[in-house]
Structures are given as structure tokens and as C-alpha cells.
Design a protein around this motif. Structure first.
Motif, PDB file in Angstrom:
ATOM      1  N   VAL A  51       1.004  -1.255   0.002  1.00  7.49           N
ATOM      2  CA  VAL A  51       0.115  -0.035   0.234  1.00  7.49           C
ATOM      3  C   VAL A  51       0.811   1.328   0.051  1.00  7.49           C
ATOM      4  O   VAL A  51       0.528   2.270  -0.660  1.00  7.49           O
ATOM      5  N   LYS A  52       1.844   1.153   0.749  1.00  4.61           N
ATOM      6  CA  LYS A  52       2.924   2.404   0.786  1.00  4.61           C
ATOM      7  C   LYS A  52       3.455   2.622  -0.744  1.00  4.61           C
ATOM      8  O   LYS A  52       3.553   3.891  -1.094  1.00  4.61           O
ATOM      9  N   ALA A  53       3.763   1.672  -1.330  1.00  2.00           N
ATOM     10  CA  ALA A  53       4.408   1.672  -2.857  1.00  2.00           C
ATOM     11  C   ALA A  53       3.303   2.145  -3.556  1.00  2.00           C
ATOM     12  O   ALA A  53       3.505   2.996  -4.348  1.00  2.00           O
ATOM     13  N   PHE A  54       2.070   1.893  -3.639  1.00  2.06           N
ATOM     14  CA  PHE A  54       1.049   2.347  -4.306  1.00  2.06           C
ATOM     15  C   PHE A  54       0.889   3.852  -4.062  1.00  2.06           C
ATOM     16  O   PHE A  54       0.536   4.733  -4.756  1.00  2.06           O
ATOM     17  N   GLN A  55       0.678   4.207  -2.939  1.00  3.69           N
ATOM     18  CA  GLN A  55       0.547   5.498  -2.339  1.00  3.69           C
ATOM     19  C   GLN A  55       1.597   6.540  -3.058  1.00  3.69           C
ATOM     20  O   GLN A  55       1.373   7.579  -3.488  1.00  3.69           O
ATOM     21  N   LYS A  56       2.787   5.955  -2.664  1.00  9.35           N
ATOM     22  CA  LYS A  56       3.921   6.753  -3.364  1.00  9.35           C
ATOM     23  C   LYS A  56       3.985   7.069  -4.783  1.00  9.35           C
ATOM     24  O   LYS A  56       4.089   8.090  -5.252  1.00  9.35           O
ATOM     25  N   ALA A  57       3.698   6.132  -5.329  1.00  8.85           N
ATOM     26  CA  ALA A  57       3.381   6.126  -6.790  1.00  8.85           C
ATOM     27  C   ALA A  57       2.424   6.937  -7.448  1.00  8.85           C
ATOM     28  O   ALA A  57       2.445   7.639  -8.502  1.00  8.85           O
ATOM     29  N   ASN A  58       1.396   6.877  -6.492  1.00 11.52           N
ATOM     30  CA  ASN A  58       0.272   8.120  -6.943  1.00 11.52           C
ATOM     31  C   ASN A  58       0.093   9.130  -6.312  1.00 11.52           C
ATOM     32  O   ASN A  58      -0.987  10.156  -6.396  1.00 11.52           O
ATOM     33  N   GLY A  59       1.121   9.488  -5.643  1.00  8.05           N
ATOM     34  CA  GLY A  59       1.329  10.994  -4.930  1.00  8.05           C
ATOM     35  C   GLY A  59       0.256  11.236  -3.688  1.00  8.05           C
ATOM     36  O   GLY A  59      -0.163  12.214  -3.552  1.00  8.05           O
ATOM     37  N   ILE A  60      -0.209  10.068  -3.163  1.00  5.21           N
ATOM     38  CA  ILE A  60      -1.173  10.334  -2.102  1.00  5.21           C
ATOM     39  C   ILE A  60      -0.001  10.203  -0.771  1.00  5.21           C
ATOM     40  O   ILE A  60       0.686   9.565  -0.447  1.00  5.21           O
ATOM     41  N   THR A  61      -0.723  11.303   0.214  1.00  8.63           N
ATOM     42  CA  THR A  61       0.011  11.403   1.445  1.00  8.63           C
ATOM     43  C   THR A  61      -1.005  11.558   2.372  1.00  8.63           C
ATOM     44  O   THR A  61      -2.073  11.860   2.233  1.00  8.63           O
ATOM     45  N   PRO A  62      -0.434  11.042   3.546  1.00  8.45           N
ATOM     46  CA  PRO A  62       0.956  10.474   4.054  1.00  8.45           C
ATOM     47  C   PRO A  62       1.324   9.189   3.400  1.00  8.45           C
ATOM     48  O   PRO A  62      -0.222   8.574   3.208  1.00  8.45           O
ATOM     49  N   VAL A  63       2.430   8.824   3.154  1.00  8.57           N
ATOM     50  CA  VAL A  63       2.565   7.567   2.759  1.00  8.57           C
ATOM     51  C   VAL A  63       2.632   6.509   4.102  1.00  8.57           C
ATOM     52  O   VAL A  63       3.896   6.637   4.724  1.00  8.57           O
ATOM     53  N   ASN A  64       1.604   6.284   4.440  1.00  4.96           N
ATOM     54  CA  ASN A  64       1.517   5.488   5.898  1.00  4.96           C
ATOM     55  C   ASN A  64       1.027   3.927   5.806  1.00  4.96           C
ATOM     56  O   ASN A  64       1.301   3.341   6.765  1.00  4.96           O
ATOM     57  N   GLY A  65       0.863   3.433   4.625  1.00  4.09           N
ATOM     58  CA  GLY A  65       0.298   2.313   4.412  1.00  4.09           C
ATOM     59  C   GLY A  65      -1.010   1.837   5.050  1.00  4.09           C
ATOM     60  O   GLY A  65      -1.441   0.764   4.789  1.00  4.09           O
ATOM     61  N   MET A  66      -1.531   3.056   5.305  1.00  2.00           N
ATOM     62  CA  MET A  66      -3.036   2.754   5.712  1.00  2.00           C
ATOM     63  C   MET A  66      -3.802   2.945   4.574  1.00  2.00           C
ATOM     64  O   MET A  66      -3.725   3.785   3.567  1.00  2.00           O
ATOM     65  N   PHE A  67      -4.970   1.815   4.210  1.00  4.78           N
ATOM     66  CA  PHE A  67      -5.865   1.954   3.152  1.00  4.78           C
ATOM     67  C   PHE A  67      -7.008   3.011   3.353  1.00  4.78           C
ATOM     68  O   PHE A  67      -8.050   2.316   3.793  1.00  4.78           O
ATOM     69  N   GLY A  68      -6.782   4.192   3.491  1.00  4.78           N
ATOM     70  CA  GLY A  68      -7.957   5.072   3.997  1.00  4.78           C
ATOM     71  C   GLY A  68      -8.524   5.835   2.958  1.00  4.78           C
ATOM     72  O   GLY A  68      -8.437   5.213   1.619  1.00  4.78           O
ATOM     73  N   PRO A  69      -9.436   6.765   3.076  1.00  9.13           N
ATOM     74  CA  PRO A  69     -10.336   7.424   1.930  1.00  9.13           C
ATOM     75  C   PRO A  69      -9.845   8.001   0.851  1.00  9.13           C
ATOM     76  O   PRO A  69      -9.992   7.379  -0.347  1.00  9.13           O
ATOM     77  N   LEU A  70      -8.314   8.587   0.770  1.00  8.24           N
ATOM     78  CA  LEU A  70      -7.825   8.882  -0.191  1.00  8.24           C
ATOM     79  C   LEU A  70      -7.256   7.749  -1.217  1.00  8.24           C
ATOM     80  O   LEU A  70      -7.528   7.714  -2.374  1.00  8.24           O
ATOM     81  N   THR A  71      -6.757   6.885  -0.401  1.00  9.90           N
ATOM     82  CA  THR A  71      -6.111   5.653  -1.324  1.00  9.90           C
ATOM     83  C   THR A  71      -7.283   4.943  -1.859  1.00  9.90           C
ATOM     84  O   THR A  71      -7.115   4.338  -3.013  1.00  9.90           O
ATOM     85  N   ARG A  72      -8.336   4.842  -1.045  1.00 11.70           N
ATOM     86  CA  ARG A  72      -9.373   3.822  -1.500  1.00 11.70           C
ATOM     87  C   ARG A  72      -9.955   4.523  -3.048  1.00 11.70           C
ATOM     88  O   ARG A  72     -10.538   3.990  -3.898  1.00 11.70           O
ATOM     89  N   ALA A  73     -10.201   5.878  -2.826  1.00 11.21           N
ATOM     90  CA  ALA A  73     -10.748   6.794  -3.944  1.00 11.21           C
ATOM     91  C   ALA A  73      -9.669   6.431  -5.244  1.00 11.21           C
ATOM     92  O   ALA A  73     -10.295   6.262  -6.250  1.00 11.21           O
ATOM     93  N   ALA A  74      -8.393   6.458  -4.951  1.00 10.14           N
ATOM     94  CA  ALA A  74      -7.541   6.174  -6.127  1.00 10.14           C
ATOM     95  C   ALA A  74      -7.705   4.906  -6.820  1.00 10.14           C
ATOM     96  O   ALA A  74      -7.629   4.719  -7.690  1.00 10.14           O
ATOM     97  N   MET A  75      -7.700   3.805  -5.688  1.00  8.40           N
ATOM     98  CA  MET A  75      -8.005   2.270  -6.215  1.00  8.40           C
ATOM     99  C   MET A  75      -9.119   2.345  -6.835  1.00  8.40           C
ATOM    100  O   MET A  75      -9.232   1.617  -7.932  1.00  8.40           O
ATOM    101  N   ASN A  76     -10.178   2.916  -6.408  1.00 10.63           N
ATOM    102  CA  ASN A  76     -11.715   2.560  -7.026  1.00 10.63           C
ATOM    103  C   ASN A  76     -11.886   3.225  -8.395  1.00 10.63           C
ATOM    104  O   ASN A  76     -12.429   2.813  -9.281  1.00 10.63           O
ATOM    105  N   LYS A  77     -11.114   4.548  -8.474  1.00 13.21           N
ATOM    106  CA  LYS A  77     -11.039   5.343  -9.837  1.00 13.21           C
ATOM    107  C   LYS A  77     -10.544   4.337 -10.851  1.00 13.21           C
ATOM    108  O   LYS A  77     -10.845   4.219 -11.980  1.00 13.21           O
ATOM    109  N   LEU A  78      -9.484   3.541 -10.259  1.00 13.81           N
ATOM    110  CA  LEU A  78      -8.540   2.843 -11.440  1.00 13.81           C
ATOM    111  C   LEU A  78      -9.312   1.681 -11.769  1.00 13.81           C
ATOM    112  O   LEU A  78      -9.548   1.042 -12.630  1.00 13.81           O
TER     113      LEU A  78
END
Length: 434
Positions: A313-340
Motif C-alpha cells: 500500500v505504501k508503494a501504491f501511495q508513493k506512486a500515486n502521490g498520496i500523502t501521507p505514505v503510511n500504508g493505511m488504506f484510507g479514504p484517499l487511497t481507496r478513492a484512487a484504487m476505486n477510480k482505477l
């Protein structure tokens, strides 16, 4: 120190035996003389007497002597002021296997979870020791042309992986080794070979590659009886067992690489926040999506959000410019994954439905604790390895310190108390629910 042997083992001795038998007892290191190999200086780290002085005891079945914290060291035994080095490597840390491997009065050794295990069909004074190479300054010969007092390296040293295969989808490989002058070897994936322990030279050896696909290079450091060394190597590409088709990237993708190709992502919509310690089917879906995108490299999917999933998850966050890069699959990370997953990546043609990979689920019915030796321990290590908690490079049947620490990490991640490293009823129940 732990000594174990099968019930019914017959112990015999010669006429000098008085009937006294000493259980494993630590002796002074000074009782052992010089045990150095040629060109080396030995440092004795421990002496354990089993039996009675120099009386030679022989056993009908092999006994197992576990010496904590001495993994990677040399070992031998001392009887009648004579030193014998144990050079035979045990084929496995299993009673039946060792019984068939060892002849009467024989012995072998094997490293288990950082500990040294000696299997033996005789009792005496056993000891462990480490060795350092003596560095001898070279003195030029008169008239030039070479130097004296140099340690000669093996003349021939070659290693071949899987008979020269270019790639493999199995981390377990077979090494073909050729160095007739050598008596010892050390195998590693580190180029200088200094992180591996020496073992007796043999022509064929099974080795487990490190996790993660890509080019793997195995280095073998060969050593002669005089202490000369040379390193040989061979490479092979480790590939995944499931190939996912790639498709062109649409300009609207959140991965900004116009000429890059990405695999198809399954259209699962994530609605829950996930973090380290989460245990549910959404975690498995997340691992599958991250696997398709090249971030999750573990060979199996699970329902537990462990350290491997967090790092993906950290690697995915870093590649997609999601901060903080914390390894938690929260709202911002979920939105990016669901968009994809919702259509940013389009396949040229429908992808064929892959054949599912079926894994047999093991049900833990026994409580397991440090010191246990059985096949359930190996199954426990395999499950903990899948979940990212067991980091030892190979599986054994012995519940040692590494297994205990892995159980502790699993208990902590799953809120199991007390965190004691014992696989008891509560810990087994969580494992069986995965």
C-alpha cells in the motif's frame, strides 16, 4: 541445552562404564585443545558433556542435542584427548530421516532457527566453535616472480542453477557445484559471501531464493583445507506462476506514463478503510488489486493485512502521490484504487478468466510452544510466512526462537492476549479462521 531421543532407545557402553550417566552438562571451554582447521584460529564457544567422561556410549536411535544461539558455528566432539570434527550435514531435522542417514555411532549437524542441532548415535563431550582465517603476509621470492606463504585458492570453482535454465517460477532451485579442491562451501545471494555459514562441500545442493520476482544471483564461496577461498556465481530469473495480460494505458490513468503498459485491475469497489491487523475478505481483494498493479509481490493472497500488504500500500501511495505514505488504506487511497478499478484502465479485449489456484487449508488442532518438534510446527511457519510474520529463509519442524517471535507478531497484530509466542487455543482459532 535440550536433549531428546525416542522412547525405547537402547544405550550401550563398554566395560569401563560404572553405571553413572551425566545428563547434558556445560563444561569449561578449556577442556578442549586446539581444534583449528589448517590456516585458521578456532575459538571454542561451548562444551557440553553427555554420558560419562571418555566412555563411548552408542545409541540404537539418533538423539537430538539442541544448543541455543549457536547456529552457523562449527561443531565436534572430544574423546580420549582426540578431536573429531562433525562435517556431515543432516538431510533434515526429522527423527526418521536422520535415523536412516546415520550409521552406527554417526553424527551430523543442522542449523534450526538460529540454533545448532547435533543429531548423534553416540554420547561424549560435544563442543561448538568459530574460526577466523589467519592472514599471512607474503614474502617475495628472491629474483621476483611470485610470492611465498600464500594460501592457494581452489583451482576449479563453478556453480550451475537448474542445469543452466534461464528462468524458473519456483523459489526452490538445485545447484550443481564443482570444486574438487574444496572441503567447505557457503551459499548466499550476497556478492561477498560473508553473510553465509560454511557447510561441507557437496556436488548438489538445494537452495531457496529470496522472495520477489526478477533476476537472482547465487554466490558460492568455496574453501580449501588450507583456507584458500574463491567465489563462483550463476544467475536465474524468478518469475510469477500466474501471468496477467497487459493493456495500453489510457491518458486519463492516474499512472502518468504515456508509453507504459499496466495489467487489468479487477473491478472491486472498496468501501472499508483497511490497516495493519485488519482481517476480512476486503484485504484479499486489496492484495489482488495491488498484485495486478505490480506492488504486492507475495506468492499467495490472504485475508490478513500484515506487513507485506502494508508495504505494498505504501508503494501504491508513493506512486500515486498520496500523502501521507503510511500504508493505511484510507479514504484517499481507496478513492484512487476505486477510480482505477472503475474504468481508467481499459483492456483491448476481454481477458480470459484465469484458472483459480486452490490451496489446501490446514486446521491447527494442537497447541504449539517453543521446543515442540512436529509437522504442525512446519505448517504454522508456512502460514505465518504467508502472512508476513515468519522471515526465516526455510521451514523446519522445530518451534524455536524465530517461530516464537513470529507468533508474537501475529498475536500483536490480531489483538490476541497475552502476547506470549505460544500458539494456544485463541491463537489457533484466529489462524483457523483465515
Amino acid at each position: 541445552i535440550q536433549l531428546s531421543m525416542p522412547s525405547g532407545t537402547l544405550i550401550t557402553a563398554d566395560d569401563t562404564w560404572t553405571g553413572t550417566f551425566i545428563l547434558p552438562t556445560v563444561q569449561s571451554n578449556s577442556v578442549v585443545g586446539d581444534v583449528s582447521d589448517t590456516g585458521y584460529t578456532a575459538t571454542v564457544s561451548g562444551v557440553i558433556e553427555v554420558g560419562y567422561g571418555d566412555v563411548k556410549f552408542t545409541l540404537s536411535s539418533a538423539a537430538r542435542l539442541l544448543i541455543p544461539g549457536m547456529g552457523g558455528q562449527d561443531a565436534g566432539y572430544y574423546r580420549d584427548n582426540a578431536f573429531t570434527k562433525i562435517t556431515t550435514a543432516c538431510s533434515a531435522d526429522v527423527q526418521a530421516t536422520v535415523d536412516s542417514q546415520l550409521a552406527a555411532g554417526g553424527d551430523c549437524k543442522i542449523d534450526v532457527d538460529g540454533d545448532l542441532v547435533i543429531w548423534t548415535k553416540h554420547f561424549t563431550k560435544f563442543f561448538t566453535y568459530s574460526q577466523t582465517l589467519n592472514v599471512v603476509a607474503s614474502t617475495p621470492r628472491s629474483g621476483g616472480g611470485g610470492s611465498a606463504n600464500q594460501v592457494t585458492a581452489p583451482a576449479v570453482a563453478t556453480v550451475l542453477i537448474n542445469n543452466g535454465a534461464a528462468s524458473t517460477n519456483n523459489r526452490s532451485i538445485t545447484l550443481s557445484l564443482n570444486s574438487p579442491d574444496s572441503i567447505m562451501m557457503a551459499i548466499t545471494e550476497v556478492s561477498d559471501g560473508d553473510d553465509a555459514s560454511y557447510e561441507p562441500y557437496q556436488k548438489t545442493k538445494t537452495f531457496t531464493l529470496s522472495a520477489g520476482n526478477g533476476l537472482k544471483t547465487v554466490y558460492v564461496k568455496f574453501r580449501t583445507s588450507a583456507g584458500g577461498t574463491v567465489i563462483a556465481s550463476d544467475s536465474i530469473t524468478l518469475t510469477g506462476s500466474i501471468n496477467v495480460p497487459s493493456v495500453p494505458v489510457d491518458s486519463s490513468t492516474i499512472y502518468p506514463a504515456p508509453a507504459e503498459t499496466l495489467p487489468v485491475v479487477a473491478s472491486f469497489v472498496f468501501k472499508k478503510n483497511l490497516s495493519l491487523g485488519s482481517v476480512n475478505t476486503d484485504v484479499k481483494q486489496l492484495q489482488m488489486a495491488l498484485k495486478d498493479l505490480g506492488f504486492f509481490t507475495y506468492p499467495r493472497f490472504t485475508t490478513t493485512f500484515g506487513p507485506v500488504t502494508r508495504d505494498a500500500v505504501k508503494a501504491f501511495q508513493k506512486a500515486n502521490g498520496i500523502t501521507p505514505v503510511n500504508g493505511m488504506f484510507g479514504p484517499l487511497t481507496r478513492a484512487a484504487m476505486n477510480k482505477l478499478a472503475g474504468g481508467s484502465v481499459q483492456a483491448v479485449a476481454p481477458a480470459a478468466t484465469p484458472t483459480p489456484v486452490v490451496f489446501t487449508k490446514f486446521i491447527f488442532k494442537k497447541n504449539l510452544a517453543p521446543g515442540n518438534i512436529n509437522t504442525d510446527v512446519k505448517q504454522l511457519q508456512m502460514v505465518l510466512k504467508d502472512l508476513g510474520f515468519f522471515t526465516y529463509p526455510r521451514f523446519t519442524t522445530t518451534f524455536g526462537p524465530v517461530t516464537r517471535d513470529a507468533v508474537k507478531a501475529f498475536q500483536k497484530a490480531n489483538g490476541i492476549t497475552p502476547v506470549n509466542g505460544y500458539a494456544g487455543p485463541l491463537t489457533r482459532a484466529v489462524l483457523n479462521s483465515l
